[in-house]
Design an enzyme around this catalytic site. Sequence first.
Site, PDB file in Angstrom:
ATOM      1  N   GLU A 131      -2.391  -1.887   2.443  1.00 22.18           N
ATOM      2  CA  GLU A 131      -1.613  -1.022   3.321  1.00 22.18           C
ATOM      3  C   GLU A 131      -2.297   0.328   3.487  1.00 22.18           C
ATOM      4  O   GLU A 131      -2.392   1.107   2.539  1.00 22.18           O
ATOM      5  CB  GLU A 131      -0.211  -0.821   2.742  1.00 22.18           C
ATOM      6  CG  GLU A 131       0.599  -2.100   2.601  1.00 22.18           C
ATOM      7  CD  GLU A 131       1.353  -2.446   3.869  1.00 22.18           C
ATOM      8  OE1 GLU A 131       1.082  -1.812   4.911  1.00 22.18           O
ATOM      9  OE2 GLU A 131       2.203  -3.343   3.821  1.00 22.18           O
TER      10      GLU A 131
ATOM     11  N   ARG B 224      -2.646   1.484  -0.349  1.00 27.11           N
ATOM     12  CA  ARG B 224      -1.831   0.735  -1.310  1.00 27.11           C
ATOM     13  C   ARG B 224      -2.270  -0.720  -1.277  1.00 27.11           C
ATOM     14  O   ARG B 224      -2.379  -1.313  -0.201  1.00 27.11           O
ATOM     15  CB  ARG B 224      -0.344   0.828  -0.979  1.00 27.11           C
ATOM     16  CG  ARG B 224       0.541   0.346  -2.145  1.00 27.11           C
ATOM     17  CD  ARG B 224       2.006   0.341  -1.786  1.00 27.11           C
ATOM     18  NE  ARG B 224       2.382  -0.884  -1.091  1.00 27.11           N
ATOM     19  CZ  ARG B 224       3.445  -0.981  -0.268  1.00 27.11           C
ATOM     20  NH1 ARG B 224       4.187   0.076  -0.045  1.00 27.11           N
ATOM     21  NH2 ARG B 224       3.715  -2.129   0.316  1.00 27.11           N
TER      22      ARG B 224
ATOM     23  N   ARG C 239       4.536   0.392 -13.503  1.00 28.51           N
ATOM     24  CA  ARG C 239       3.771  -0.693 -14.125  1.00 28.51           C
ATOM     25  C   ARG C 239       2.384  -0.194 -14.501  1.00 28.51           C
ATOM     26  O   ARG C 239       1.816   0.650 -13.802  1.00 28.51           O
ATOM     27  CB  ARG C 239       3.670  -1.894 -13.188  1.00 28.51           C
ATOM     28  CG  ARG C 239       2.602  -2.908 -13.597  1.00 28.51           C
ATOM     29  CD  ARG C 239       2.726  -4.207 -12.837  1.00 28.51           C
ATOM     30  NE  ARG C 239       3.746  -5.066 -13.411  1.00 28.51           N
ATOM     31  CZ  ARG C 239       4.130  -6.235 -12.908  1.00 28.51           C
ATOM     32  NH1 ARG C 239       3.576  -6.681 -11.794  1.00 28.51           N
ATOM     33  NH2 ARG C 239       5.057  -6.962 -13.496  1.00 28.51           N
TER      34      ARG C 239
END
Length: 280
Positions: A247, A230, A201
């Site tokens: 994360e 993340r 993406r």
Amino acid sequence: DEDDRLVVPALAAWGVRAEPAVWDDPTVDWTAFDLVVIRSTWDYIDRRDDFLAWAGSVPNLANGVDVLRWNTDKRYLCELAEAGVPVVPTEWLDPGDEVALPSDGEYVIKPAISAGSRDTGRFDLADPTQRELAVRHAQDLLHRGATAMVQPYLDAIDSVGETALLFMAGQFSHAVRKASLLTGPDTAVEGLFRAEKITPRQASTAELETAEAAVAAVPAMPAHDLLYARVDLIPDADGRPVLLELELAEPSLFLGHDDRAASRFAAAIGTHLDRVLKTG
């Protein structure tokens, strides 16, 4: 993990030999490594105290134990919200609390210490059967000593999906789309995580700005000292990205979804390792 194996040949180009080891293997001499990089330690959630004790004993660990302690309990979302990061609205239920849920709407209920969407369910609280299941699920979490999170289910995930933005040494690397996983009340997960459907993406400007703000707000360590991060975002009802999770412990980095991601990760590790060696 197969995805992480992609970085091994890239590290070899830096003159770095990578060797896999299991965190709770008592035969491993962690002092023999110049750098230890945490990756797929997805079984830690059932033994978080043991995991953090191990992490505290390992020299030159990335990401380090202070980051792990802060990030492996999702109550870190409260601190990020206080720092001005837009976060999915969350109600917290602690052991001993009465389970009081909204009267209607779809909500996600999950434990504050979790990974891989385990013990996570989506409930329509206007439906009597699902409401009963939601209350029971929350009570089960509290009875076992867990803190439960109650979050509105954001409909955009069904059409747009999550955007996961990957950072290496504080620099944006690439983004992927994560399709919706939750179709209803919590069901048993076979293995350590629910399988995900991932596609590349292009992150929007708003998503990049939100993700950068989240990484910059980490109190445990400056962004450039984080080996990896993340940031998982979902559009809210107005289309603005809001933080679902940040994360820093053991996220999948989806190296196979960008041609240069493995090389970027190897470069981040190589730079981190050089700094470790120079400081002794």
